[in-house]
Motif scaffolding. Structure first.
Motif, PDB file in Angstrom:
ATOM      1  N   ARG A 493       0.859  -1.190   0.000  1.00 17.41           N
ATOM      2  CA  ARG A 493       0.000   0.000   0.000  1.00 17.41           C
ATOM      3  C   ARG A 493       0.888   1.230   0.000  1.00 17.41           C
ATOM      4  N   HIS A 494       0.725   2.068  -1.010  1.00 11.72           N
ATOM      5  CA  HIS A 494       1.593   3.232  -1.206  1.00 11.72           C
ATOM      6  C   HIS A 494       1.254   4.317  -0.193  1.00 11.72           C
ATOM      7  N   ASP A 495       2.281   4.878   0.441  1.00 11.51           N
ATOM      8  CA  ASP A 495       2.064   6.000   1.349  1.00 11.51           C
ATOM      9  C   ASP A 495       3.185   7.013   1.180  1.00 11.51           C
ATOM     10  N   ALA A 496       3.287   7.946   2.111  1.00  5.77           N
ATOM     11  CA  ALA A 496       4.208   9.069   1.973  1.00  5.77           C
ATOM     12  C   ALA A 496       5.661   8.648   1.937  1.00  5.77           C
ATOM     13  N   ASN A 497       5.986   7.467   2.444  1.00 10.04           N
ATOM     14  CA  ASN A 497       7.380   7.054   2.538  1.00 10.04           C
ATOM     15  C   ASN A 497       7.760   5.911   1.607  1.00 10.04           C
ATOM     16  N   THR A 498       6.777   5.321   0.933  1.00 12.87           N
ATOM     17  CA  THR A 498       7.058   4.141   0.124  1.00 12.87           C
ATOM     18  C   THR A 498       8.107   4.425  -0.940  1.00 12.87           C
ATOM     19  N   LEU A 499       7.879   5.457  -1.749  1.00 12.48           N
ATOM     20  CA  LEU A 499       8.818   5.772  -2.825  1.00 12.48           C
ATOM     21  C   LEU A 499      10.174   6.172  -2.262  1.00 12.48           C
ATOM     22  N   ASN A 500      10.181   6.957  -1.195  1.00 13.68           N
ATOM     23  CA  ASN A 500      11.454   7.367  -0.589  1.00 13.68           C
ATOM     24  C   ASN A 500      12.262   6.162  -0.119  1.00 13.68           C
ATOM     25  N   ASP A 501      11.574   5.208   0.518  1.00  9.29           N
ATOM     26  CA  ASP A 501      12.258   4.011   1.005  1.00  9.29           C
ATOM     27  C   ASP A 501      12.837   3.200  -0.154  1.00  9.29           C
ATOM     28  N   MET A 502      12.071   3.068  -1.225  1.00 14.46           N
ATOM     29  CA  MET A 502      12.536   2.298  -2.370  1.00 14.46           C
ATOM     30  C   MET A 502      13.717   2.977  -3.050  1.00 14.46           C
ATOM     31  N   MET A 503      13.708   4.296  -3.077  1.00 12.90           N
ATOM     32  CA  MET A 503      14.848   5.021  -3.639  1.00 12.90           C
ATOM     33  C   MET A 503      16.073   4.905  -2.743  1.00 12.90           C
ATOM     34  N   ALA A 504      15.847   4.741  -1.450  1.00 17.09           N
ATOM     35  CA  ALA A 504      16.960   4.729  -0.500  1.00 17.09           C
ATOM     36  C   ALA A 504      17.812   3.473  -0.616  1.00 17.09           C
TER      37      ALA A 504
END
Length: 858
Positions: A493-504
């Motif tokens: 489930r996509h939330d405010a941190n999902t994309l940031n975590d995946m980029m990290a």
């Protein structure tokens, strides 16, 4: 149901004294009893043999008397015998005295029939034991599934690390400059009618040089050469300036050209072309821009035979030159060719160039106003492109309209050069992937040799392809079955941190183990340079898929897993992109599952990928080397694709850039991610790192979507290294992905399908209907009273799991129930700003400090 097949009674049993219904009743009773009793009694029950009499007594009266036994008596007798076979208590004499008396009086024929029935019952008992052994094995496998899944994931990580150590990411440093450095030769008719065109070239040559350098971010070396030709008998007939990067010399040479001569309509075009081919070509990108208003000598190259042609037969000019050998030489030298059309007299000559370049797999453009356009519009040349907007590193032939005005000259030349450079980049990038151990752009001869080898390699192995349309509705049409296992991306489930975590970090792009039964055609329907594609379906789904496999050896599972992670990150970018723009400009990326043959099966160990089948016209919107599809610039899908690439660079604050976007309308596949960090996606040969950023911005022009998103980065920032990014991004999470790991379609949260039975899961319309249609009734294999349960085979396949053999109650007790989705939704919401990256940098130091404080506390 397959699990119950061993229990079906064959029609041959009707020859015994008991009816089939009697035997079936006994068999069902034995099945339920055997499933509920203690497993410790297996051995005794399996070896118990029913006693029977061997006394040779027979008479007609006795046989007829035995026949009067009721069916209920026979059924009771059989049940009693079955009880003895299972190791149960013997029937009491008082209850079975009449049955015993009847048995003693039976004839030998009756005893034989009973003996055969008893043997059948014993056979059924053995089948029950076999099924119990299968059930026990299935349970043991289920108990080990979590451990095995973790073990396989660790194996994959080790393979990824080993692949990275053994190969690493080949450096692309310097590639942009090497590829974009260009040799540009002006081939010009300098007879009396060309005075204004010579003046226009002279006036614009400085601007053309400036624009080309700026297009290539002031990194490329641009060299100009000029060939002016007149006609036989003119003096001078050929005027030539070899390649130079000194624009003043070029300007002075153009100023020295005088428009004069030309005794008949045709000119010595072939003499000028021969001189052009003998120039000192050096750079990777090579272009000839031909400005002419008259055809060559020879009726075959003229629209209609010129009556005043002094050399009407090809090859009979004073120099004896013919066009075909020179066209082969041009293609061999990787020269891109553009004819700037002034009038229709050169149409037949343009057709000859088009035919030669098309046969050599070049990307060819003939003007619709060319009178021979209809001859080539519906004809496919050998080796020509496979799809709309396809760019596979081929050369470029282009006919463009110059007319009698010269305002377009500058734009046409710059556009032709940048388009040629993007094609050179594809060839060099492909050759770069080969383990030559050399920097391919450091040495011209080495590079061109590698390019040629790669270009031929894609067509060297011709695979026989499927010719009939797919019959998706016929399961038997898929004539090959594979038992496979591998990895698929987790649906979160996509939330405010999902994309940031995946980029990290790559570890935040989570994946799970998958086991599938795949039914596919044994013959591919399409092929590329490296892979072939087969129509496919899975065992529990009606969804349409494609299985892709490598032609020659191929890559290991680690490479496919990296491709899978790449597409998962692209989907995360798309979720943010779509949330900001709405459905009009939304895009999606298909899900890739990486697989290999399951151990212990005959499916082999070849690495495969499974993807949803995309039906429609396939379009390449851009590539990883600066190509931009300009067939229909106003197309909303093309605009969305270009803006999406720009968005990924801005949203990641210059860490990632998604390119090579291609697919059907807004459904994309096989993207490439350029990364700033050399350790990210390092198994992907198409990841060009910083050089990929340069290629994109060298050709990107912001459109209305870029403006709507407030994107600020541009080519000037790439040149200076000083970036200005959008400061914040709102947290809008109105989209979800279909919970089927093999589908993963992005949809609006409001339109997704949900149910209490599968709480926390979201389904698209196609997958939702199959949740119910695939429900089957199975026998629970856990010890205890016999009971059936309903299970959706599609649901478990969608999660990469085998269909369970125990009911939900038992699975819940053992912690194996996955129908309640794990809570992956964070409650935190935040606006992502520049401090995200500073948090990443300080994460390790904060963790270290926390560890120190913990030790001090002890």
């Amino acid at each position: 149901m397959p699990a119950l097949l061993p229990y079906l009674v064959s029609s041959s049993m009707s020859r015994s004294g008991a009816s089939p219904d009697d035997i079936r009743s006994v068999a069902e009773e034995m099945l339920r009893s055997s499933l509920s009793r203690n497993p410790s009694s297996n051995s005794s029950s399996a070896t118990t043999v029913l006693p029977y009499s061997n006394t040779p007594q027979s008479s007609t009266r006795e046989r007829s008397g035995a026949g009067t036994l009721s069916s209920s008596s026979r059924r009771a007798s059989l049940r009693s015998e079955a009880s003895m076979m299972r190791g149960g208590p013997m029937p009491s004499p008082s209850l079975s005295s009449s049955s015993t008396l009847a048995t003693r009086s039976t004839s030998s024929a009756t005893r034989e029939r009973l003996r055969k029935a008893e043997m059948k019952v014993a056979e059924l008992s053995r089948d029950v034991e076999k099924e119990r052994a299968v059930a026990d094995r299935l349970k043991r496998e289920a108990d080990l599934s979590a451990t095995e899944a973790k073990f396989r994931e660790l194996q994959l990580k080790r393979e990824v690390r080993a692949s990275g150590v053994s190969s690493g990411r080949r450096s692309a440093a310097g590639m942009f400059k090497a590829v974009c450095s260009t040799d540009l030769l002006f081939l010009m008719d300098t007879t009396g009618s060309m005075s204004n065109h010579i003046k226009a070239a002279k006036d614009q040559v400085r601007s053309i040089m400036k624009d080309i350098k700026l297009a290539f971010l002031n990194e490329a070396e641009i060299r100009f050469a000029v060939v002016g030709y007149k006609d036989h008998g003119d003096t001078p007939n050929i005027q030539f300036l070899d390649f130079t990067s000194n624009v003043d010399r070029v300007h002075a040479f153009l100023n020295s050209l005088v428009a004069a001569g030309g005794n008949d309509e045709p000119e010595d075009v072939l003499g000028g072309l021969r001189q052009a081919l003998n120039a000192s070509w050096k750079q990777q990108t090579r272009c000839i821009v031909h400005i002419a208003d008259a055809p060559p000598h020879g009726h075959k190259l003229q629209n209609n035979p010129c009556k005043d042609d002094r050399y009407p037969n090809v090859g009979y000019c004073p120099h004896g030159i013919t066009l075909e050998p020179m066209l082969k030489q041009m293609i061999g030298l990787s020269i891109n060719y553009a004819l700037l059309r002034i009038n229709s007299s050169t149409d037949r000559m343009a057709l000859a160039f088009h035919e030669a370049y098309s046969t050599a797999s070049a990307d060819c453009v003939l003007l619709r106003s060319n009178q021979f356009y209809s001859d080539v519009a519906n004809y496919t040349y050998p080796g020509s492109g496979l799809s709309k907007g396809n760019v596979k590193g081929s050369l470029l032939f282009e006919e463009a309209e110059l007319g009698t005005t010269f305002s377009a000259l500058r734009h046409l030349i710059v556009n032709m050069v940048t388009s040629s450079a993007s094609r050179t980049a594809v060839r060099v990038s492909t050759a770069r992937a080969k383990p030559t151990g050399k920097n391919l752009w450091s040495d011209l001869a080495t590079t061109l040799g590698a390019i040629g080898e790669d270009h031929d390699e894609g067509d060297a192995e011709d695979t026989r392809l499927e010719t009939v349309p797919p019959m998706w509705h016929l399961r038997d049409w898929f004539n090959e079955t594979l038992m496979v296992e591998g990895f698929s991306p987790d649906v979160v489930r996509h939330d405010a941190n999902t994309l940031n975590d995946m980029m990290a970090h790559d570890d935040n792009i989570t994946m799970g183990t998958t086991e599938l039964t795949v039914h596919k055609r044994d013959q591919p329907f399409a092929q590329g340079a490296l892979r072939v594609a087969f129509y496919a379906r899975t065992a529990a789904s009606a969804n349409r898929y494609v299985v892709k496999s490598f032609k020659r050896g191929g890559k290991r599972l680690a490479h496919l897993a990296e491709d899978m992670r790449c597409q998962a990150l692209c989907k995360a970018f798309a979720l943010d992109f779509n949330a900001l723009l709405g459905e009009e400009h939304s895009i999606d990326f298909i899900v890739t599952t990486c697989l290999k043959g399951k151990s212990g099966t005959d499916s082999g160990d070849e690495c495969l990928s499974l993807e949803p089948f995309i039906e429609g016209t396939y379009v390449k919107y851009n590539n990883n080397c600066g190509f931009v599809n300009k067939d229909n610039p106003s197309d909303r899908f093309c605009q969305a694709a270009q803006a999406f690439s720009h968005f990924t660079f801005e949203r990641s604050r210059g860490r990632f850039l998604v390119s090579d976007i291609q697919g059907v309308e807004n459904i994309m596949t096989d993207p490439v991610i350029h990364t700033l960090d050399p350790e990210r996606f390092k198994l992907a040969d198409a990841n060009l790192g910083k050089e990929g950023f340069k290629f994109f911005f060298a050709t990107h022009t912001c459109n209305s979507i870029c403006t709507k998103l407030g994107l600020k980065t541009n080519a000037a920032m790439i040149m200076s290294g000083k970036y200005q990014f959008r400061e914040s991004w709102p947290s809008i999470y109105n989209n979800v992905c279909c919970s089927n790991k093999l589908c993963g379609k992005i949809m609006r949260l409001s339109s997704s399908k949900t149910s209490e039975k599968f709480a926390g899961y979201h389904w698209c319309d196609i997958c939702w209907s199959q949740l119910r249609s695939s429900v089957v009734k199975l026998v629970c294999l856990d010890p205890g009273p016999h009971h059936d349960f309903d299970v959706s085979r599609f649901f478990y396949e969608s999660q990469g799991r085998s269909t369970p053999r125990t009911c939900a109650t038992h699975r819940e007790k053992e912690g194996e129930d996955i129908t309640m989705a794990e809570s992956r939704t964070r409650t935190r919401t935040e606006v992502v700003g520049e401090n995200f990256w500073s948090r990443l940098k300080s994460a390790k130091s904060a963790k270290r400090e926390k560890s120190v404080m913990s030790l001090r506390g002890r």
